[in-house]
Design a protein around this motif. Structure first.
Motif, mmCIF file in Angstrom:
data_model
loop_
_atom_site.group_PDB
_atom_site.id
_atom_site.type_symbol
_atom_site.label_atom_id
_atom_site.label_comp_id
_atom_site.label_asym_id
_atom_site.label_seq_id
_atom_site.Cartn_x
_atom_site.Cartn_y
_atom_site.Cartn_z
ATOM 1 N N SER A 1 0.849 -1.187 0.000
ATOM 2 C CA SER A 1 0.000 0.000 0.000
ATOM 3 C C SER A 1 0.883 1.234 0.000
ATOM 4 C CB SER A 1 -0.834 0.018 1.278
ATOM 5 O OG SER A 1 0.042 0.186 2.379
ATOM 6 N N GLY A 2 0.264 2.382 -0.226
ATOM 7 C CA GLY A 2 0.999 3.638 -0.191
ATOM 8 C C GLY A 2 1.689 3.848 1.147
ATOM 9 N N THR A 3 0.939 3.646 2.210
ATOM 10 C CA THR A 3 1.482 3.867 3.551
ATOM 11 C C THR A 3 2.790 3.103 3.742
ATOM 12 O OG1 THR A 3 -0.754 4.083 4.441
ATOM 13 C CG2 THR A 3 0.996 3.554 6.021
ATOM 14 N N TYR B 1 0.396 14.282 2.574
ATOM 15 C CA TYR B 1 -0.262 13.117 3.164
ATOM 16 C C TYR B 1 0.494 11.882 2.712
ATOM 17 C CZ TYR B 1 -3.713 9.586 4.342
ATOM 18 O OH TYR B 1 -4.336 8.485 4.873
ATOM 19 N N HIS B 2 0.806 11.013 3.664
ATOM 20 C CA HIS B 2 1.564 9.815 3.310
ATOM 21 C C HIS B 2 0.942 8.548 3.872
ATOM 22 C CE1 HIS B 2 4.672 12.373 1.692
ATOM 23 N NE2 HIS B 2 4.698 13.038 2.828
ATOM 24 N N GLY B 3 -0.309 8.624 4.328
ATOM 25 C CA GLY B 3 -0.957 7.412 4.771
ATOM 26 C C GLY B 3 -1.178 7.375 6.260
ATOM 27 N N GLU C 1 5.751 15.163 -2.230
ATOM 28 C CA GLU C 1 4.816 14.813 -3.303
ATOM 29 C C GLU C 1 5.076 15.760 -4.478
ATOM 30 O OE1 GLU C 1 1.165 14.791 -0.201
ATOM 31 O OE2 GLU C 1 0.589 14.307 -2.249
ATOM 32 N N GLU D 1 -3.772 15.233 -1.498
ATOM 33 C CA GLU D 1 -4.763 15.434 -0.430
ATOM 34 C C GLU D 1 -4.733 16.866 0.093
ATOM 35 O OE1 GLU D 1 -6.835 12.779 0.638
ATOM 36 O OE2 GLU D 1 -5.908 11.980 -1.169
ATOM 37 N N ASP E 1 7.101 10.875 -3.494
ATOM 38 C CA ASP E 1 5.885 10.106 -3.225
ATOM 39 C C ASP E 1 4.929 10.281 -4.403
ATOM 40 O OD1 ASP E 1 3.506 9.030 -2.454
ATOM 41 O OD2 ASP E 1 3.529 9.855 -0.420
ATOM 42 N N VAL F 1 2.557 8.137 -5.045
ATOM 43 C CA VAL F 1 1.427 7.235 -4.798
ATOM 44 C C VAL F 1 0.160 7.784 -5.460
ATOM 45 C CG1 VAL F 1 -0.093 6.340 -2.979
ATOM 46 C CG2 VAL F 1 2.394 6.216 -2.713
ATOM 47 N N GLN F 2 -0.044 9.089 -5.334
ATOM 48 C CA GLN F 2 -1.256 9.676 -5.910
ATOM 49 C C GLN F 2 -1.037 10.192 -7.341
ATOM 50 O OE1 GLN F 2 -4.843 12.669 -4.693
ATOM 51 N NE2 GLN F 2 -3.726 11.576 -3.162
ATOM 52 N N LYS G 1 -1.779 3.146 -5.066
ATOM 53 C CA LYS G 1 -3.026 3.568 -5.716
ATOM 54 C C LYS G 1 -3.163 3.095 -7.170
ATOM 55 C CE LYS G 1 -4.084 7.700 -3.007
ATOM 56 N NZ LYS G 1 -5.389 7.346 -2.514
#
Ligand SMILES: Cc1ncc(COP(=O)(O)O)c(C=O)c1O
Length: 476
Positions: A125-127, A153-155, A232, A237, A265, A267-268, A294
């Protein structure tokens, strides 16, 4: 979308069947993202970019499972690949028993990754990949500190929840995790800049790095103590903020000068969300470590990845991953999704860029028309509309934002909202047809018009909103 039926809401929200189910749900489940008055229905099914609820209402899906279903909600090729691999391998612990989907995916990732990223570690997962990226930077440098940015935001890991700060008052009311090892500096924000040159001079992103160099590195942490910079490429977020190219050039200069590892990051923002396979490509960023989650799953099964340079990861001794990291089914789904993103000369990515252009065409005029629409920002199919109380103060308007969300929902458009935030986000599938996207923007414009005719009262201030409330942590 000739001949297409557009989404329509036929009942009050929630409809009668949804209302019953939500009442039952509330008796057993706790929910952290929204209350049911923000998403007042129960989903019955999804296909591509339309959600059906159990009462027969339909909504244009601008959530995409929180930015994960790049090719639509039910990407046939991805789902087929997942099902076939699941039938063949069942569940498997890839870290222990190697398999071909794992190898194929790792090789594919290295082929499409930004230059220099030649190593891959598996993730769930991202976290967890964020936690892994931080560990790798520390291992590679032998240094303790991570430099990170307000608003990211990182989870939900305990350690990096401390790095959340999306809006401390909002996200972590009474539960902020204060841990050692993180140093914060503000994320570049051209709309709401805390810094100005001279009394009311022009704004530029470089001032954020002036502040970092002149204050943070002088008063708070020695640069030689910093292992990595966790950032990011576009703040997701935290409200879709897009730093300028000079910011990246200068930040990377600092990384080189001080030996900081750049932990990006994605992830998003990755897997086409920002109109290129990785935001790194679009904004000319050269990470040492890149994190994926994601949309990497492509609507298949949960999966994350850490990519890194030979220098950072080539001789790593860390334990990364986990029991469910890169099951063959998840890996097969991720491969099919990447193939889908690359197909037809990257048509999905081109459509994400067309969505960005359409967002500006359709939504920018709202800034002129309504003083509560402060700013419209878009990077590919990652779009934010920032609401303010008025042009003079630019004070955040979370109540206005929420009311717009609800009005848009009544018109069949589901975007991303969270109480207390004031940037309304749209993250459609990269492949959403442009006419459905434009139709959705028109409904949002109607929603803004309706709310602007009688704006709701706003809560007093961020900090007061975050103050403890009787009976629990929810802030209303
Ligand atoms: C930039 C970023 N990093 C990490 C995460 C955490 O990912 P996950 O929810 O898969 O743990 C998110 C989730 O929204 C994110 O946006």
């Amino acid at each position: 979308m000739a001949g297409t039926t557009y989404p329509a809401v036929r009942t009050e929200l929630p409809g009668p069947r949804s209302r019953q189910l939500l009442e039952r749900l509330d008796r057993v489940l706790i929910s952290s993202l929204t209350d049911h008055d923000e998403v007042p229905f129960v989903e019955a099914r999804k296909s591509d970019w339309v959600i059906d609820d159990v009462d027969g209402n339909t909504f244009a899906d601008h959530v995409s499972a929180w930015g994960t279903t790049q090719l639509g909600a039910t990407p046939r090729a991805v789902l087929r690949a997942v099902a076939e691999a699941q039938a063949r391998y069942g569940m498997e612990i890839t870290d222990y028993i190697p398999n071909e989907p794992e190898l194929e995916l790792a090789e594919l990732l290295v082929r499409i990754a930004p230059p220099g990223l030649s190593r891959v570690a598996v993730g769930v997962s991202g976290t967890l990949v964020v936690e892994g990226g931080v560990k790798l930077a520390r291992e590679a440098t032998g240094r303790p500190m991570i430099l990170t940015f307000y608003g990211q935001y990182h989870g939900e890991g305990t350690y990096l929840t401390a790095g959340v700060s999306t809006d401390l008052a909002e996200v972590t009311t009474q539960h902020a995790q204060y841990v050692a090892g993180l140093v914060f500096t503000p994320y570049p924000n051209a709309f709401r800049a805390p810094f100005h040159r001279g009394a009311a001079g022009p704004f530029d992103d470089a001032m954020y790095l002036d502040y970092l160099e002149d204050w943070v590195l002088v008063h708070q942490v020695e640069p030689e103590q910093i292992a990595g910079v966790l950032i990011e490429p576009v703040l997701g977020e935290g409200g879709v903020l897009i730093p300028s190219p000079p910011f990246w050039a200068r930040l990377q200069g600092l990384c080189r000068r001080w030996g900081w590892k750049l932990i990006l990051d994605e992830v998003q923002t990755g897997m086409g969300r920002c109109g290129r396979m990785f935001a790194a490509e679009r904004y000319a960023i050269e990470p040492d470590i890149m994190l994926l989650g994601k949309g990497f799953a492509g609507g298949g099964a949960p999966i994350g990845a850490i990519l890194g340079t030979e220098e950072v990861m080539g001789s790593s001794d860390l334990h990364l991953g986990g029991t469910f990291a890169w099951t063959p089914a998840a890996a097969a789904g991720a491969i099919a999704s990447i193939e889908g993103l690359l197909a037809d000369d990257g048509a999905a990515l081109a459509n994400a860029r067309a969505i960005e252009a359409a967002a500006h065409e359709e939504l920018d005029p709202l800034v002129e028309r309504f003083e509560q629409v402060g700013d419209v920002r878009a990077s590919g199919a990652l779009i934010g509309i920032e609401f303010v109380r008025d042009r003079a103060s630019l004070d955040p308007a979370p109540a206005f934002h929420r009311a717009v969300h609800l009005q848009a929902l009544r018109r069949g458009v589901l975007g991303i909202t969270q109480w207390g935030k004031w940037v309304y986000r749209l993250q459609p599938a990269l492949t959403m047809p442009l006419d459905l996207f434009r139709w959705s923007c028109a409904r949002i414009a109607e929603a803004v018009e309706e709310v602007a005719a009688s704006p709701p009262p706003e809560p007093p201030s961020l900090l007061e909103r975050g103050a403890p409330v009787e009976g629990g942590a929810r802030r209303r």
